[in-house]
Scaffold this motif. Structure first.
Motif, mmCIF file in Angstrom:
data_model
loop_
_atom_site.group_PDB
_atom_site.id
_atom_site.type_symbol
_atom_site.label_atom_id
_atom_site.label_comp_id
_atom_site.label_asym_id
_atom_site.label_seq_id
_atom_site.Cartn_x
_atom_site.Cartn_y
_atom_site.Cartn_z
ATOM 1 N N GLN A 115 67.062 40.839 116.529
ATOM 2 C CA GLN A 115 66.594 39.751 116.511
ATOM 3 C C GLN A 115 65.250 39.359 115.479
ATOM 4 O OE1 GLN A 115 66.341 38.011 120.461
ATOM 5 N NE2 GLN A 115 67.917 39.166 121.116
ATOM 6 N N ALA A 116 64.347 40.323 115.857
ATOM 7 C CA ALA A 116 63.088 40.391 115.027
ATOM 8 C C ALA A 116 63.367 40.624 113.411
ATOM 9 C CB ALA A 116 62.445 41.720 115.111
ATOM 10 N N LEU A 117 64.639 41.393 112.889
ATOM 11 C CA LEU A 117 65.084 41.426 111.738
ATOM 12 C C LEU A 117 65.486 40.063 111.179
ATOM 13 C CD1 LEU A 117 66.627 44.870 111.732
ATOM 14 C CD2 LEU A 117 64.547 44.296 110.329
ATOM 15 N N ALA A 118 66.013 39.190 112.198
ATOM 16 C CA ALA A 118 66.621 38.242 111.601
ATOM 17 C C ALA A 118 65.494 37.034 111.076
ATOM 18 C CB ALA A 118 67.555 37.317 112.602
ATOM 19 N N THR A 119 64.229 37.145 111.302
ATOM 20 C CA THR A 119 63.059 36.642 110.905
ATOM 21 C C THR A 119 62.624 36.946 109.734
ATOM 22 O OG1 THR A 119 61.255 37.800 112.145
ATOM 23 C CG2 THR A 119 62.669 35.891 113.488
ATOM 24 N N SER A 120 63.203 38.010 108.955
ATOM 25 C CA SER A 120 62.533 38.430 107.735
ATOM 26 C C SER A 120 61.319 38.917 107.988
ATOM 27 C CB SER A 120 62.717 37.348 106.479
ATOM 28 O OG SER A 120 64.127 37.446 106.367
ATOM 29 N N PRO A 121 60.949 40.037 108.764
ATOM 30 C CA PRO A 121 59.491 40.268 109.117
ATOM 31 C C PRO A 121 58.735 41.035 108.021
ATOM 32 C CG PRO A 121 60.801 41.864 110.198
ATOM 33 C CD PRO A 121 61.599 40.569 109.569
ATOM 34 N N PRO A 122 57.604 41.277 108.105
ATOM 35 C CA PRO A 122 56.710 41.780 106.738
ATOM 36 C C PRO A 122 57.087 43.228 106.607
ATOM 37 C CG PRO A 122 55.103 41.293 108.432
ATOM 38 C CD PRO A 122 56.638 40.657 108.898
ATOM 39 N N TRP A 123 57.581 43.948 107.744
ATOM 40 C CA TRP A 123 57.947 45.291 107.631
ATOM 41 C C TRP A 123 59.334 45.663 107.291
ATOM 42 C CZ3 TRP A 123 61.544 45.603 111.580
ATOM 43 C CH2 TRP A 123 61.398 44.803 112.578
ATOM 44 N N GLU A 124 60.102 44.593 107.305
ATOM 45 C CA GLU A 124 61.481 44.802 107.020
ATOM 46 C C GLU A 124 61.886 45.873 106.055
ATOM 47 O OE1 GLU A 124 65.863 42.389 106.341
ATOM 48 O OE2 GLU A 124 63.998 41.284 106.192
ATOM 49 N N GLU A 125 61.490 45.564 104.787
ATOM 50 C CA GLU A 125 61.748 46.862 103.588
ATOM 51 C C GLU A 125 61.460 48.128 103.907
ATOM 52 O OE1 GLU A 125 61.027 47.534 98.935
ATOM 53 O OE2 GLU A 125 60.385 45.698 99.618
ATOM 54 N N ALA A 126 60.254 48.426 104.644
ATOM 55 C CA ALA A 126 59.876 49.474 105.096
ATOM 56 C C ALA A 126 60.841 50.042 106.101
ATOM 57 C CB ALA A 126 58.477 49.510 105.505
ATOM 58 N N PHE A 127 61.167 49.303 106.857
ATOM 59 C CA PHE A 127 62.116 49.601 108.184
ATOM 60 C C PHE A 127 63.202 50.370 107.576
ATOM 61 C CE2 PHE A 127 65.746 48.586 110.844
ATOM 62 C CZ PHE A 127 65.298 49.303 112.304
ATOM 63 N N TRP A 128 64.091 49.668 106.523
ATOM 64 C CA TRP A 128 65.389 50.132 105.887
ATOM 65 C C TRP A 128 65.035 51.243 105.310
ATOM 66 C CZ3 TRP A 128 68.800 48.293 109.015
ATOM 67 C CH2 TRP A 128 68.889 46.953 109.134
ATOM 68 N N ARG A 129 63.700 51.674 104.834
ATOM 69 C CA ARG A 129 63.673 52.856 104.008
ATOM 70 C C ARG A 129 63.530 53.865 104.855
ATOM 71 N NH1 ARG A 129 61.724 52.705 98.428
ATOM 72 N NH2 ARG A 129 61.642 50.836 97.640
ATOM 73 N N LEU A 130 63.105 53.835 106.164
ATOM 74 C CA LEU A 130 62.623 55.098 106.956
ATOM 75 C C LEU A 130 63.827 55.269 107.894
ATOM 76 C CD1 LEU A 130 60.315 57.064 107.154
ATOM 77 C CD2 LEU A 130 59.515 55.671 109.075
ATOM 78 N N VAL A 131 64.696 56.268 107.739
ATOM 79 C CA VAL A 131 65.897 56.531 108.362
ATOM 80 C C VAL A 131 65.566 57.331 109.440
ATOM 81 C CG1 VAL A 131 68.319 57.270 108.323
ATOM 82 C CG2 VAL A 131 67.288 56.261 106.328
#
Length: 327
Positions: A126-142
């Motif tokens: 649900q948080a990702l649906a709001t395009s949060p400022p940490w989204e790009e970093a989240f997808w990079r850190l597996v």
């Protein structure tokens, strides 16, 4: 005095966790500062870290007084992560990422480590649906744990976000490959937009970036090779999905300096299978080979280099390493 107390905090590693330690002198200084000024935020922070009964409550009070205190926020984030309190983790990551985007590169690991829990998965989704400022970093850190990786993979295939980059996609595929989950890696490659008609299908090169034998890929796809005199070994590898058929392998070099050799070797990548194909010297290319049976579906194409007899470093630019179905 409050500044002196917080300056004495030290970060140490304990049981693979970074924790803050507080010397007795720092606590004494904090108590003195707090006695003179109850709103001394740094003193309150030190007292909160050292408290045994109301630590989080005191730290939250300190954070209310000074929202810019990243040390307090980091401690609260760490404790929320230890409790796997996803809503609190989310709150802290969001706050810290908005204030310091660089910090998001590390902090998002606290979120991805909770994904195996269905409730946490839903909260993060649900948080990702709001395009949060940490989204790009989240997808990079597996995440590293298999259970979290399963959930991370499922979450990624649910969301086609503009914040997912090629580097992030490659990081996920590398994580899947490192665990022998080859079918999922190729499935995700297709999901991420690769040409399904491409035959044979292959993932990105995994190159050896440091040491006496190293290689790096330039933006134009050329592989820059560097081998120290008297050294040799693996420069990198690429995973292929190969069905029984006749194939041709080819590659070209340019800018060669020093006395060295390059070669390719085929080896079955599947766990428990030691099946090997042949080795191809660069001078033999283009060369034909055959996959005779379907006992191994996933193959490593291993790039090797050596400079055993060279008095200077062996350098070369490798271009167009291609495996294709023979005509």
């Amino acid at each position: 005095m409050a500044n002196a107390s917080i300056a004495q905090l030290k970060a140490v590693e304990r049981d693979r966790k970074t924790v803050l330690t507080v010397p007795d002198d720092a606590r004494t200084a904090a108590l003195a500062a707090y006695a003179r000024e109850p709103l001394a935020t740094k003193a309150v922070a030190v007292l909160g870290i050292t408290s045994t009964s109301r630590s989080d409550a005191i730290l939250e009070k300190s954070r209310e007084l000074d929202k810019r205190n990243e040390a307090v926020a980091a401690v609260l984030l760490q404790r929320a992560a230890e409790r796997r309190d996803t809503p609190k983790i989310l709150e802290m990551v969001d706050t810290l990422a908005r204030r310091s985007p660089e910090s998001a590169k590390v902090l998002v690991g606290a979120l991805s480590s909770t994904l195996a829990d269905p409730q946490s998965f839903s909260i993060v989704d649900q948080a990702l649906a709001t395009s949060p400022p940490w989204e790009e970093a989240f997808w990079r850190l597996v995440p590293e744990r298999n259970a979290d990786l399963d959930a991370f993979y499922r979450l990624r295939t649910l969301r086609r976000s503009v914040q997912t980059t090629k580097d992030a996609d490659n990081a996920l595929m590398r994580a899947l490959v490192s665990r022998g989950r080859f079918a999922e890696a190729f499935e995700f490659r297709r999901f991420a937009g690769a040409e399904e008609a491409e035959v044979p299908q292959a993932l990105e090169w995994q190159l050896t970036g440091k040491g006496q034998v190293s290689a790096r890929q330039r933006p134009d796809g050329t592989i820059a090779i560097h081998v120290q005199p008297g050294a040799g070994g693996e420069l990198g590898r690429r995973l292929f999905s190969l069905s029984p058929d006749q194939y041709v392998i080819s590659a070209k070099t340019a800018g060669q300096r020093g006395d060295g050799e390059l070669s390719f070797e085929l080896a079955c990548a599947e766990p428990g299978k030691s099946q090997r194909g042949r080795e191809f010297a660069l001078g033999e290319m283009p060369a034909r080979f055959e996959i005779q049976s379907a006992t191994c579906h996933y193959w490593w194409l291993v790039l090797k280099g050596s400079a055993w007899n060279s008095s200077v470093p062996f350098k070369a630019d490798l271009s167009n390493p291609v495996v294709r179905v023979a005509q």
